[in-house]
Enzyme design. Structure first.
Site, PDB file in Angstrom:
ATOM      1  N   GLU A  44      -8.099 -26.277   3.827  1.00  0.00           N
ATOM      2  CA  GLU A  44      -8.568 -25.697   5.092  1.00  0.00           C
ATOM      3  C   GLU A  44      -9.673 -26.558   5.713  1.00  0.00           C
ATOM      4  O   GLU A  44     -10.607 -26.963   5.031  1.00  0.00           O
ATOM      5  CB  GLU A  44      -9.093 -24.291   4.803  1.00  0.00           C
ATOM      6  N   LYS A 115      -6.034 -19.307  12.323  1.00  0.00           N
ATOM      7  CA  LYS A 115      -6.372 -18.308  11.303  1.00  0.00           C
ATOM      8  C   LYS A 115      -6.637 -16.947  11.946  1.00  0.00           C
ATOM      9  O   LYS A 115      -7.421 -16.834  12.887  1.00  0.00           O
ATOM     10  CB  LYS A 115      -7.605 -18.779  10.528  1.00  0.00           C
ATOM     11  N   CYS A 149      -5.936 -19.612   4.132  1.00  0.00           N
ATOM     12  CA  CYS A 149      -6.882 -18.994   3.211  1.00  0.00           C
ATOM     13  C   CYS A 149      -6.765 -17.466   3.171  1.00  0.00           C
ATOM     14  O   CYS A 149      -5.787 -16.931   2.661  1.00  0.00           O
ATOM     15  CB  CYS A 149      -8.297 -19.454   3.561  1.00  0.00           C
TER      16      CYS A 149
END
Length: 262
Positions: A44, A115, A149
């Site tokens: 990430e 995200k 994540c």
């Protein structure tokens, strides 16, 4: 569809060192290509570092076709390998997103993802949440989806991609050592319950006050862990196969029996 060889780069974070990170990416791409990999996955926010703060995130944010993405595209072309990389991205309204992007071996952007689930005060101070409506994209006949994540810890995210027909979900991450459960148990569960492969690429070592857990992994549709890294820098290789995909999908009927949307 052909079988795919994946390469996951587990490494320390070098916050703010974009040129240095591009050099590291170049070296990793050369090594991955030499090993026969079709796709290299980085952690990430690899190109800028994750623990950089809101001011730096804003300064370093670029568009998905900006100079940083063009540099990655050149690396992909040079080594003839597709690459998933993370960086801060801004839109036309100057919102900043935590973005993962995939380019193919010709340097063309195949897909991007912002995200959706921001973890903790650091994430929320730097980024706006994405909408989670990005489509799947194809690589060598495989249908791929991206998460980042914390996103994979919400079952709805992987299930959404599975219901769209994903064969492989790629997850760049910056997960801390306190949350080893995710790599060791949750990622294989996501693969099993959605009948697809999941590739999870993490940082290791320290970045400021964060201590990353490593344990990058690839899980198969039957829930088996194909490979898992340790705690240190490593280029992790894994084969995801048509036979493995078919066997996992023959094992159970989760997707066919799913009643979401009825």
């Amino acid at each position: 569809m052909t079988d795919l060889k994946l390469a996951l780069l587990q490494c320390t974070s070098q916050p703010g060192d974009v040129l240095g990170n591009l050099q590291r990416l170049d070296h990793a791409a050369a090594d991955a290509a030499a090993a026969g990999a079709h796709l290299l996955v980085t952690p990430e926010m690899f190109l800028t570092g994750y623990n950089i703060g809101a001011t730096q995130a804003k300064v370093l944010a670029e568009a998905t076709d900006g100079p940083r993405a063009q540099a990655v595209a050149a690396i992909a072309r040079q080594h003839q390998i597709a690459i998933v990389f993370g960086h801060p991205e801004h839109d036309a309204a100057d919102h900043i997103f935590n973005t993962a992007q995939c380019v193919d071996a010709q340097g063309h952007t195949l897909g991007t993802y912002r995200k959706t689930h921001l973890f903790g005060a650091l994430d929320r101070s730097m980024f706006a949440p994405g909408a989670g409506d990005e489509p799947l994209f194809e690589l060598h006949g495989w249908k791929l989806g991206l998460l980042i994540c914390y996103d994979v810890e919400f079952p709805e995210n992987t299930r959404r991609l599975a219901l769209q027909g994903a064969d492989l979900v790629v997850v760049p991450t910056a997960n801390m050592a306190d949350f080893d459960f995710v790599a060791q148990h949750l990622v294989p569960t996501r693969a099993y319950e959605n009948q697809l492969f999941v590739a999870y690429a993490n940082f290791c070592g320290r970045e400021g006050d964060l201590a990353y857990g490593g344990l990058s992994c690839v899980a198969a549709p039957d829930g088996a862990g194909l490979v898992q890294a340790g705690r240190d820098t490593e280029l992790l290789l894994a084969d995801v196969t048509q036979a493995g995909l078919a066997a996992g999908r023959a094992l159970n009927g989760h997707l066919a029996q799913c009643r979401m949307g009825e």
